[in-house]
Write an enzyme that holds these catalytic residues in place. Structure first.
Site, PDB file in Angstrom:
ATOM      1  N   ARG A   2       1.072  -0.818  -0.147  1.00 50.38           N
ATOM      2  CA  ARG A   2      -0.515   0.115   0.297  1.00 50.38           C
ATOM      3  C   ARG A   2       1.050   0.404   0.486  1.00 50.38           C
ATOM      4  NH1 ARG A   2      -2.540  -0.284   5.153  1.00 50.38           N
ATOM      5  NH2 ARG A   2      -1.049  -2.625   4.995  1.00 50.38           N
ATOM      6  N   ARG A   6       0.676   8.910  -0.563  1.00 51.83           N
ATOM      7  CA  ARG A   6      -0.157  10.045  -0.986  1.00 51.83           C
ATOM      8  C   ARG A   6      -1.242   9.805  -1.765  1.00 51.83           C
ATOM      9  NH1 ARG A   6       5.909   9.874  -3.442  1.00 51.83           N
ATOM     10  NH2 ARG A   6       4.515   7.655  -3.696  1.00 51.83           N
ATOM     11  N   ARG A  15       0.485  14.309   6.256  1.00 50.44           N
ATOM     12  CA  ARG A  15       1.808  15.172   5.551  1.00 50.44           C
ATOM     13  C   ARG A  15       2.351  16.737   5.744  1.00 50.44           C
ATOM     14  NH1 ARG A  15       5.787  15.746   3.468  1.00 50.44           N
ATOM     15  NH2 ARG A  15       6.904  14.744   2.397  1.00 50.44           N
ATOM     16  N   ASP A  51       9.014   3.006   7.331  1.00 47.02           N
ATOM     17  CA  ASP A  51      10.177   2.954   5.485  1.00 47.02           C
ATOM     18  C   ASP A  51      11.870   2.167   5.715  1.00 47.02           C
ATOM     19  OD1 ASP A  51      10.147   4.983   2.938  1.00 47.02           O
ATOM     20  OD2 ASP A  51      12.452   4.645   3.440  1.00 47.02           O
ATOM     21  N   TYR A 128      20.843   1.650  -1.329  1.00 49.57           N
ATOM     22  CA  TYR A 128      21.067   3.625  -1.610  1.00 49.57           C
ATOM     23  C   TYR A 128      22.273   4.227  -0.610  1.00 49.57           C
ATOM     24  CZ  TYR A 128      15.885   3.512  -2.137  1.00 49.57           C
ATOM     25  OH  TYR A 128      15.028   3.227  -2.923  1.00 49.57           O
TER      26      TYR A 128
HETATM   27  O1  CP3 Z   1       2.868  -0.001   3.174  1.00 51.32           O
HETATM   28  C1  CP3 Z   1       2.750   0.363   3.344  1.00 51.32           C
HETATM   29  O2  CP3 Z   1       1.884   1.258   3.615  1.00 51.32           O
HETATM   30  C2  CP3 Z   1       4.103   1.187   5.093  1.00 51.32           C
HETATM   31  C3  CP3 Z   1       4.861   1.987   4.456  1.00 51.32           C
HETATM   32  C4  CP3 Z   1       5.799   2.359   3.776  1.00 51.32           C
HETATM   33  C5  CP3 Z   1       6.888   3.518   3.218  1.00 51.32           C
HETATM   34  N1  CP3 Z   1       7.668   2.600   2.287  1.00 51.32           N
HETATM   35  C6  CP3 Z   1       6.311   4.271   3.379  1.00 51.32           C
HETATM   36  C7  CP3 Z   1       6.632   5.455   2.592  1.00 51.32           C
HETATM   37  C8  CP3 Z   1       6.205   1.192   3.079  1.00 51.32           C
HETATM   38  C9  CP3 Z   1       6.792  -0.092   3.417  1.00 51.32           C
HETATM   39  C10 CP3 Z   1       8.256   1.357   2.767  1.00 51.32           C
HETATM   40  C11 CP3 Z   1       8.696   1.078   1.618  1.00 51.32           C
HETATM   41  C12 CP3 Z   1       9.691   1.338   1.294  1.00 51.32           C
HETATM   42  N2  CP3 Z   1      10.011   2.131   1.488  1.00 51.32           N
HETATM   43  C13 CP3 Z   1      10.433   0.328  -0.201  1.00 51.32           C
HETATM   44  C14 CP3 Z   1      10.476  -0.649  -0.341  1.00 51.32           C
HETATM   45  C15 CP3 Z   1       9.652  -0.975  -1.611  1.00 51.32           C
HETATM   46  C16 CP3 Z   1       9.299  -0.234  -2.655  1.00 51.32           C
HETATM   47  O3  CP3 Z   1       8.562   0.216  -2.996  1.00 51.32           O
HETATM   48  O4  CP3 Z   1      10.246  -1.251  -3.381  1.00 51.32           O
HETATM   49  C17 CP3 Z   1      12.184   1.543  -0.584  1.00 51.32           C
HETATM   50  C18 CP3 Z   1      12.137   1.658  -1.245  1.00 51.32           C
HETATM   51  C19 CP3 Z   1      11.574   2.761   0.445  1.00 51.32           C
HETATM   52  C20 CP3 Z   1      12.433   3.901   0.020  1.00 51.32           C
HETATM   53  C21 CP3 Z   1      11.867   4.844  -0.229  1.00 51.32           C
HETATM   54  N3  CP3 Z   1      10.542   5.321   0.917  1.00 51.32           N
HETATM   55  C22 CP3 Z   1      11.330   5.405  -1.276  1.00 51.32           C
HETATM   56  C23 CP3 Z   1      11.549   5.627  -2.597  1.00 51.32           C
HETATM   57  C24 CP3 Z   1      10.565   7.057  -1.389  1.00 51.32           C
HETATM   58  C25 CP3 Z   1      10.088   8.221  -1.746  1.00 51.32           C
HETATM   59  C26 CP3 Z   1       8.823   7.556  -2.680  1.00 51.32           C
HETATM   60  C27 CP3 Z   1       8.698   8.718  -3.340  1.00 51.32           C
HETATM   61  O5  CP3 Z   1       8.413   8.425  -4.853  1.00 51.32           O
HETATM   62  O6  CP3 Z   1       8.265   9.816  -3.121  1.00 51.32           O
HETATM   63  C28 CP3 Z   1      10.136   6.885   0.185  1.00 51.32           C
HETATM   64  C29 CP3 Z   1       9.339   7.786   1.019  1.00 51.32           C
HETATM   65  C30 CP3 Z   1       7.707   7.228   1.256  1.00 51.32           C
HETATM   66  N4  CP3 Z   1       8.279   5.712   2.017  1.00 51.32           N
HETATM   67  C31 CP3 Z   1       7.209   7.417   1.107  1.00 51.32           C
HETATM   68  C32 CP3 Z   1       5.835   6.600   2.173  1.00 51.32           C
HETATM   69  C33 CP3 Z   1       4.538   6.764   2.359  1.00 51.32           C
HETATM   70  C34 CP3 Z   1       6.018   8.370   0.363  1.00 51.32           C
HETATM   71  C35 CP3 Z   1       6.478   9.797   1.717  1.00 51.32           C
HETATM   72  C36 CP3 Z   1       6.323  11.078   1.800  1.00 51.32           C
HETATM   73  O7  CP3 Z   1       4.452  11.355   1.897  1.00 51.32           O
HETATM   74  O8  CP3 Z   1       6.760  12.431   1.033  1.00 51.32           O
END
Ligand code: CP3
Length: 326
Positions: A2, A6, A15, A51, A128
């Site tokens: 999920r 956003r 947020r 995260d 990373y």
């Molecule tokens: O799934 C869920 O609801 C739980 C929350 C969750 C987040 N990140 C919240 C988040 C989980 C399980 C993750 C895992 C995560 N984070 C991964 C592995 C899963 C995947 O997508 O491959 C990775 C690679 C990350 C690293 C990460 N965190 C990135 C690359 C980013 C930026 C993404 C973008 O497009 O902006 C994040 C930020 C992040 N993690 C957000 C959320 C809700 C967005 C932050 C915001 O509100 O600005």
């Protein structure tokens, strides 16, 4: 998956008033986002709002999420000395706020809904740390491996040890299952994955307390799926780049499988969403041990009603199959 984020207005409202890391460190907000997202979608389990990069600070490096640029690690790992300088502190001290959030979320979540804790797999975290942020080709990461394999092994072993203690802490705080995200493993050549990555992921799974189910998430892992499965998780995750039935046959039907709808499908018509769900469930053939999931994270402009409708469709269809099978 999920990324409760956003695409949901409840999350966006929180947020707007708080930086992302601030939310992750405030247990009341973590619990609220996790519980509301679960309820709104009707999914069978909740994933903790956190995260995979939180561990970066625990390793002693600065972490930031500048607007629209994705994550930033301002002091990336580039040398053997950088690897030696990484801290291996007790996660209770550096990531205790996650454990607090697990306890509160567990208390606020419906009793019969499992809570999933998680961490990044050693390779994705290493990528990373070395790149300093997101990357397309992972050039620095691969050079780091090729130039000095000993330094590479040291880095991944260090990340693995901290990750194992971190996930064990989440289990003790109350999660029912743990998931390791190896989001970028798909950039690797199969022998690189098998020799230089898989053993470190396997070490993390081996350290999880007995009886706790583990899920191994990856994308682009089809070329080396057997090695990916050999890391030893309870459940093997697959993305949408491989058919579910082919993947299941390759890992063996005795292994539960998680997957694998393309998240972009959720941005199309409801009819297309339902067709894709039916196709995947048809490939699962009513076998026990399929966790329906997206192949990768939900996209920010996904209509929430499509996500909820997918959950309903999967529930209805699989109930029908179970009744048919008796
Ligand atoms: O799934 C869920 O609801 C739980 C929350 C969750 C987040 N990140 C919240 C988040 C989980 C399980 C993750 C895992 C995560 N984070 C991964 C592995 C899963 C995947 O997508 O491959 C990775 C690679 C990350 C690293 C990460 N965190 C990135 C690359 C980013 C930026 C993404 C973008 O497009 O902006 C994040 C930020 C992040 N993690 C957000 C959320 C809700 C967005 C932050 C915001 O509100 O600005």
């Amino acid at each position: 998956m999920r990324q409760a984020g956003r695409y949901m207005k409840e999350y966006r409202a929180i947020r707007e008033k708080n930086a992302f890391l601030k939310i992750c460190k405030t247990k009341e907000l973590v619990a609220e986002i996790t519980v509301v997202a679960r309820r709104k979608l009707g999914v069978d389990a909740a994933i903790l709002f956190a995260d995979i990069l939180l561990i970066v600070e625990a390793l002693g490096l600065p972490l930031d999420f500048p607007k629209a640029d994705g994550p930033l690690i301002a002091k990336p790992v580039r040398t053997a000395a950088d690897v030696d300088a990484l801290l291996e502190a007790d996660p209770e001290e550096t990531l205790g706020y996650v454990f607090d959030a697990v306890r509160l979320t567990r208390a606020e979540l419906e009793k019969d809904v499992p809570l999933i804790g998680f961490a990044g797999a050693p390779f994705t975290i290493a990528a990373y740390l070395i790149e300093g942020g997101s990357s397309k080709d992972f050039e620095k990461t691969k050079r780091f491996l090729y130039e000095d394999p000993g330094r590479w092994e040291k880095l991944l072993a260090k990340i693995s040890r901290v990750t194992a203690r971190y996930l064990t802490g989440q289990v003790h705080a109350g999660v029912q299952a743990v998931q390791l995200f190896d989001s970028w493993a798909g950039c690797l050549e199969p022998s690189e994955y098998r020799e230089h990555v898989m053993p470190h992921t396997a070490a993390v799974f081996a350290a999880i307390p007995a009886g706790v189910p583990t899920i191994h998430f990856g994308t682009g892992t089809a070329p080396f799926l057997e090695s990916f499965a050999a890391a030893g998780s309870t459940v093997v995750g697959v993305d949408h780049r491989i058919r579910l039935d082919e993947a299941w046959q390759r890992i063996g039907y005795d292994r539960p499988i998680q997957g694998n709808m393309d998240p972009l499908v959720l941005c199309s018509s409801l009819e297309n969403v339902k067709n894709h769900a039916a196709m995947i469930l048809d490939q699962a053939r009513g076998r026990a041990g399929h966790i329906f999931n997206l192949g990768h994270g939900i996209l920010p402009d996904t209509p929430v009603e499509n996500a909820a409708a997918l959950v309903e469709t999967v529930h209805e269809t699989s109930r029908g199959i179970q009744e048919f099978l008796g």
